[in-house]
Write an enzyme that holds these catalytic residues in place. Structure first.
Site, PDB file in Angstrom:
ATOM      1  N   CYS A   1       0.913  -1.324   0.105  1.00  8.45           N
ATOM      2  CA  CYS A   1      -0.003  -0.148   0.044  1.00  8.45           C
ATOM      3  C   CYS A   1       0.900   1.381  -0.055  1.00  8.45           C
ATOM      4  CB  CYS A   1      -0.931  -0.010   1.123  1.00  8.45           C
ATOM      5  SG  CYS A   1      -2.259   1.270   0.880  1.00  8.45           S
TER       6      CYS A   1
ATOM      7  N   HIS B   1      -3.940  -4.336  -0.278  1.00  4.31           N
ATOM      8  CA  HIS B   1      -3.537  -4.914   0.721  1.00  4.31           C
ATOM      9  C   HIS B   1      -3.841  -6.370   0.663  1.00  4.31           C
ATOM     10  CE1 HIS B   1      -3.333  -1.434   3.462  1.00  4.31           C
ATOM     11  NE2 HIS B   1      -4.176  -0.978   2.711  1.00  4.31           N
TER      12      HIS B   1
ATOM     13  N   GLU C   1      -2.679  -8.606   2.700  1.00  2.00           N
ATOM     14  CA  GLU C   1      -3.421  -9.207   4.257  1.00  2.00           C
ATOM     15  C   GLU C   1      -4.808  -8.855   4.349  1.00  2.00           C
ATOM     16  OE1 GLU C   1      -2.833  -4.927   5.126  1.00  2.00           O
ATOM     17  OE2 GLU C   1      -1.997  -6.075   3.387  1.00  2.00           O
TER      18      GLU C   1
END
Length: 198
Positions: free
Chosen positions: A77, A178, A180
């Site tokens: 990011c 992102h 994650e």
């Protein structure tokens, strides 16, 4: 393998560490330049503004340490944007690891900014190690108002205009989304980073 996650102060640090834990990987969260330099691989996460993040890295003595890294490094990011030379966000110089300037996304009046939501990728270099097992059908989660140019992109996405979704330059790679927070597709990309030859 010794994996270091740079403590950039971002709110996504916990979710990054948790995503790595789900992959069976233990990572050390660190702001110590020597411990980061000694890691086999390094992740630079980040959320927030470029100027604030660069000030935080400078205060921790990490700017030159990151620039000197020779092992594989993955930005996430804001971490991607910080790898470029300059950001319009706060009109600040960044790490200068990748040539180019980060600019505010140009969107039509009906398009939302920040760009927040799920997008697919177009892999412009499908043989890149980060693309292994990914064919462009997957969805990744983005939250950003600024974006990098596509000059060093290995994958692009679009919101208002095309922008770099995944970049690579020498040992530095990064994703604007992102991983994650991108379910199985994000886990695949993180695993690809960890498993690719150094």
């Amino acid at each position: 393998m010794k994996l270091a996650v740079i403590d950039s102060g971002g709110a996504n640090l916990g979710s990054v560490l948790h995503a790595l834990h789900r992959l069976g990987v233990t990572a050390e969260l660190s702001s110590d330049p020597e411990r980061i330099a000694s890691a086999d691989r390094v992740i630079l996460p980040g959320v927030g503004s470029a100027r604030s993040a660069m000030q935080a890295l400078a205060s921790a003595g990490l700017v030159d340490a990151i620039r000197a890294l020779e092992q594989p490094v993955l930005g996430i990011c804001l971490g991607l944007q910080l790898m470029f030379e300059h950001s319009e966000e706060g009109d600040c110089d960044c790490l200068g690891l990748i040539p180019g300037r980060v600019r505010r996304l140009e969107v039509a009046p009906h398009e939302r900014l920040p760009h927040m939501g799920w997008n697919q990728l177009q892999w412009t270099r499908p043989t890149d190690p980060l693309a292994r097992g990914l064919d462009g059908q997957e969805w990744f989660y983005f939250v950003h108002s600024y974006a990098a140019p596509i000059d060093h992109a290995v994958a692009i996405s679009e919101h208002g205009r095309p922008f770099a979704a995944v970049v690579r330059h020498r040992n530095f790679a990064a994703c604007q989304f992102h991983p994650e927070k991108s379910a199985g597709a994000g886990a695949r990309l993180l695993a690809n980073f960890l498993e690719a030859p150094a």
